[in-house]
Design a protein around this motif. Sequence first.
Motif, PDB file in Angstrom:
ATOM      1  N   SER A  37     -11.631 129.253  81.636  1.00  0.00           N
ATOM      2  CA  SER A  37     -13.020 129.700  81.596  1.00  0.00           C
ATOM      3  C   SER A  37     -13.456 130.469  82.835  1.00  0.00           C
ATOM      4  N   SER A  38     -12.945 130.094  84.009  1.00  0.00           N
ATOM      5  CA  SER A  38     -13.432 130.722  85.239  1.00  0.00           C
ATOM      6  C   SER A  38     -12.484 131.795  85.760  1.00  0.00           C
ATOM      7  N   TRP A  87     -11.747 134.288  82.994  1.00  0.00           N
ATOM      8  CA  TRP A  87     -12.817 135.261  82.780  1.00  0.00           C
ATOM      9  C   TRP A  87     -12.789 136.333  83.869  1.00  0.00           C
ATOM     10  N   GLN A 104     -18.326 139.138  91.284  1.00  0.00           N
ATOM     11  CA  GLN A 104     -17.669 138.031  90.581  1.00  0.00           C
ATOM     12  C   GLN A 104     -16.458 137.545  91.366  1.00  0.00           C
ATOM     13  N   GLY A 144     -21.294 124.339  87.640  1.00  0.00           N
ATOM     14  CA  GLY A 144     -20.639 125.614  87.380  1.00  0.00           C
ATOM     15  C   GLY A 144     -20.759 126.052  85.932  1.00  0.00           C
ATOM     16  N   THR A 145     -20.652 125.080  85.019  1.00  0.00           N
ATOM     17  CA  THR A 145     -20.777 125.396  83.593  1.00  0.00           C
ATOM     18  C   THR A 145     -22.163 125.943  83.276  1.00  0.00           C
ATOM     19  N   HIS A 147     -22.524 129.448  84.811  1.00  0.00           N
ATOM     20  CA  HIS A 147     -21.670 130.436  84.143  1.00  0.00           C
ATOM     21  C   HIS A 147     -22.243 130.812  82.781  1.00  0.00           C
ATOM     22  N   GLN A 183     -24.342 138.871  85.601  1.00  0.00           N
ATOM     23  CA  GLN A 183     -22.887 138.735  85.519  1.00  0.00           C
ATOM     24  C   GLN A 183     -22.234 138.711  86.882  1.00  0.00           C
ATOM     25  N   SER A 243     -23.056 134.157  86.786  1.00  0.00           N
ATOM     26  CA  SER A 243     -21.931 133.660  85.993  1.00  0.00           C
ATOM     27  C   SER A 243     -20.681 133.475  86.829  1.00  0.00           C
ATOM     28  N   ALA A 244     -20.644 134.093  88.023  1.00  0.00           N
ATOM     29  CA  ALA A 244     -19.449 133.961  88.858  1.00  0.00           C
ATOM     30  C   ALA A 244     -19.386 132.613  89.558  1.00  0.00           C
ATOM     31  N   ALA A 303     -18.942 129.633  88.964  1.00  0.00           N
ATOM     32  CA  ALA A 303     -18.418 128.614  88.056  1.00  0.00           C
ATOM     33  C   ALA A 303     -17.217 127.973  88.739  1.00  0.00           C
ATOM     34  N   GLN A 349     -15.675 123.918  78.602  1.00  0.00           N
ATOM     35  CA  GLN A 349     -16.150 123.192  79.773  1.00  0.00           C
ATOM     36  C   GLN A 349     -16.664 121.794  79.414  1.00  0.00           C
TER      37      GLN A 349
END
Length: 423
Positions: free
Chosen positions: A51-52, A55, A86, A113-114, A117, A137, A141-142, A144, A202
């Motif tokens: 996920s992190s 991404w 990011q 973080g979830t 993000h 973004q 969202s970074a 996470a 997550q």
Amino acid sequence: MASTDHAQNTTPMMHDLKTDPEKAAQAERWPPDGGAAAWLVVLGAWCCSFSSPGWINSVGSFQQYYEVGPLKDYSSSTIAWIPALQLFFLFALGPVAGIIFDKYGPRPLIIGGTLLHVFGLMMASLAKTYYQFILSQGVCSAIALACISTWFSKKRGAAMGIMVTGSSVGGVIFPIMISRMIQSTGYPWTMRTAAFLILGLQIIAILTVRPRTKPVPKKMPAGRFAAPFREFPFVMLLLGIFVLTYGIFVPIVYLAVQGFQEAHMSEEMAQYLVSIFNAASLFGRLVAGYSADIIGRWNMFIIACTLSGISVLAVWIPAKDSSISIGFAILFGFMSGAFIGLSGALPISVSPLPEIGYRLGLVLLAISIPALTVAPIGGAILQNSANGWLDVKIFSGVMCIAGSAIVLVSRLLYTEKKLLKVF
């Protein structure tokens, strides 16, 4: 008889544990090296990795989309601040995450973080102007954060190897998903779908990742904070990683853009270059990890990063058609896999036990600064240079080789100039 002997052998052991609290505490602290709870932690950590970092590995897809889509009126160097932020927050928050982890364990990090993000991606789906893309973004969202627990000792390499594949798998799936969904459903629902996918993974991580023992806050004497900077070989390591990051991250950010603009690939095929790169990186990380146990972590790291620079100069420079660009994505992805896979192992192998977390955080900080500036610098070179892509590629290749040379100097200092030593 076997069971009787076993009972006789274990009875004194149990008696020792009961009568000696110190031995009992040591047995409790010793990692179980398996079991359902331990492997569920690996599963949760894999979801975090998907996920992190997974991404983040798809940032090249967004650089290409923004340049031909909603931000086409902005220059490459201006757009590049979105993926750059990011990358910066992924690495720069490492020391902060370490402090929180030491005090409270991984769960607050994963939950926080979830939320950030998913919220950031949802807001990005509504973004229409440049500053909205930056805030949603590039920043939100970074942040996470993902953590790994210490449930393994002898099998730690296998557990870490499985976990780290999550970022490569995410880096393969996300670019393809983004490319296809933008065409079929549009950018807003692409971001929302990605956010829901990340949320589901997550949730698994929140339920499974937990420390085996209760976190205990650790204090480090103030004098130790300056100790790494008085150690010249370690300073050279930080400098080498700093320089190397510029070389490694230029292709990661600009691979899709170069394929579209210079290699005359279709927009969809150019997006696939990011997935091809990440698929090759998966095998590169696994091979580098296995080889490092044979020839040494430092040796494997230096060899792989040098070959990454050579591949940029020898293959990416003449990559002006689709076949060569695809070949470079495979070759560079495989070679550069060692950078992410082993960069954390180098400081750990030369650090005193009480300073491991702090020194690893310094390496992450050394990566974060180039990660923040590499995309805008590449965009500025591309925009202002007479040679365009050629100068961007030369910059990347030279920085890879120069950084590898500086790390080699650090290695020679640590090994008293023994070039052939397994280290």
